[in-house]
Design an enzyme around this catalytic site. Structure first.
Site, PDB file in Angstrom:
ATOM      1  N   GLY A 120      11.958 -10.813  -2.329  1.00  0.00           N
ATOM      2  CA  GLY A 120      12.479 -11.679  -3.383  1.00  0.00           C
ATOM      3  C   GLY A 120      13.522 -10.946  -4.195  1.00  0.00           C
ATOM      4  O   GLY A 120      14.279 -10.129  -3.675  1.00  0.00           O
ATOM      5  N   GLU A 121      13.575 -11.236  -5.491  1.00  0.00           N
ATOM      6  CA  GLU A 121      14.499 -10.626  -6.455  1.00  0.00           C
ATOM      7  C   GLU A 121      15.953 -11.046  -6.249  1.00  0.00           C
ATOM      8  O   GLU A 121      16.802 -10.763  -7.078  1.00  0.00           O
ATOM      9  CB  GLU A 121      14.447  -9.089  -6.409  1.00  0.00           C
ATOM     10  N   GLY A 122      16.270 -11.702  -5.135  1.00  0.00           N
ATOM     11  CA  GLY A 122      17.662 -11.971  -4.786  1.00  0.00           C
ATOM     12  C   GLY A 122      18.230 -10.946  -3.830  1.00  0.00           C
ATOM     13  O   GLY A 122      19.435 -10.939  -3.571  1.00  0.00           O
ATOM     14  N   GLU A 176      14.520 -14.234  -7.938  1.00  0.00           N
ATOM     15  CA  GLU A 176      13.406 -14.531  -8.846  1.00  0.00           C
ATOM     16  C   GLU A 176      12.411 -13.379  -8.879  1.00  0.00           C
ATOM     17  O   GLU A 176      12.405 -12.515  -8.016  1.00  0.00           O
ATOM     18  CB  GLU A 176      12.695 -15.820  -8.439  1.00  0.00           C
TER      19      GLU A 176
END
Length: 350
Positions: free
Chosen positions: A316-318, A174
């Site tokens: 985050g970001e995966g 995300e």
């Protein structure tokens, strides 16, 4: 036109073959349990797929982006405009998640769930906008309940598209300035915890900002207390557009017997909601890592999850989910390719 309620039919993973799968693992040329967590991971994957030869096909990283009204109060180290800038960075291949996805072989897809200003004409950004940022949760609901169902429907269509390509593993990341505040509020509401046990420093806020973040989340929970009657209501009052669509996509992926790789704090909050909606989802979840966010460990413990990695990540970001893919593939590969004692003509070792 109102959005009809979206429901998911998720079967529990069968235990019929569990004993035979475990026996196959035990008879590999190694002492019992010597491959540690890879063994339980192989067992989980083989049970989900119900196949003699489990496999990973077309692994896909889905990064959901959305903006949050509460971010205007300065609860993060960056302003909301950074969400849009980072989404553009994803599209141009310049972020950490791009680097890691290229390295490990993830296909990356970025979904605009509702950043403040849409990005026009940029290849690689999927438009699934639910609005231009959520409401500020300490002043009003994040969104209408109908918007949650609309987000779930969009997420189901997204997963179906990937399922049709043969994808059997999806990972969740995300981007959204302010989304640790939304995730902390969701965690506090569902797990019935004090806010102080759920709120951390996000990407690195100072003590003054942390105090403001705590106060605003307390206000949000107090404001919506009587409306928090179920998991969808929690999302509507406290969530984010990206958290809604992550939750719906996890439910849809489990419905399709896909492996679901959960990233960090925000993605785990979405998983928490998904499991609250449909407890059988838990069988399909692989938790990639334990992040530096202080509430993450509590959520993982609540979900009885043992993450694969602990690297002190707080991006985050995966990113953590991407880094876990080689371990997931290793679990599949040893299960399929490693010789048994009888194959190798070796006396069994206990």
């Amino acid at each position: 036109m109102s959005q009809s309620a979206v429901s998911f039919q998720i079967n529990p993973v069968s235990k019929v073959q569990e004993q035979s799968i475990q026996q196959k693992i035990n008879l590999k040329t190694k002492p019992l349990g010597a491959l540690g967590q890879l063994e339980s991971l192989a067992l989980q994957i083989a049970r989900i797929q119900g196949a003699d030869q489990p496999y990973i096909a077309n692994p896909t990283m889905l990064v959901f982006a959305g903006d949050h009204g509460i971010a205007a109060e300065g609860v993060s180290i960056a302003p909301s405009e950074v969400t849009r800038q980072m989404v553009q960075n994803f599209a141009h291949g310049g972020a950490a998640i791009n680097v890691f996805c290229r390295q490990v072989g993830f296909k990356l897809e970025v979904i605009d769930c509702g950043i403040l200003t849409p990005i026009e004409g940029v290849k690689g950004i999927i438009d699934q906008r639910l609005g231009a940022g959520t409401g500020a949760i300490h002043l009003e609901p994040a969104m209408a309940l109908e918007t949650v169902d609309k987000g779930f429907a969009m997420a189901r269509d997204l997963i179906e598209r990937h399922h049709q390509t043969g994808c059997n593993l999806v990972a969740f990341g995300e981007m959204g300035i302010g989304n640790t505040s939304a995730a902390s509020a969701i965690m506090a509401a569902i797990m019935q915890l004090d806010v102080i046990d759920c709120v951390g420093r996000g990407t690195g806020i100072n003590q003054e900002t942390l105090a403001r973040k705590l106060m605003l989340i307390e206000l949000a929970l107090l404001l919506h207390q009587s409306a928090l009657t179920g998991p969808k209501e929690v999302l509507a009052c406290l969530g984010g557009f990206e958290i809604v669509q992550m939750t719906g996509a996890m439910l849809a992926a489990a419905e399709r017997n896909m492996l679901v790789v959960v990233d960090g704090f925000i993605a785990t909050a979405a998983a928490l909601v998904a499991v609250t909606i449909a407890p059988n989802v838990r069988d399909y979840l692989i938790f990639a890592h334990q992040s530096e966010e202080q509430g993450h460990l509590r959520m993982l413990e609540f979900l009885q999850a043992k993450p694969l990695l602990s690297l002190g990540l707080r991006l985050g970001e995966g990113t953590g989910a991407a880094l876990a893919l080689p371990l997931i593939q290793a679990a599949v590969n040893f299960y399929n390719q490693m010789a048994s004692f009888s194959d190798a003509g070796i006396e069994a070792v206990v």
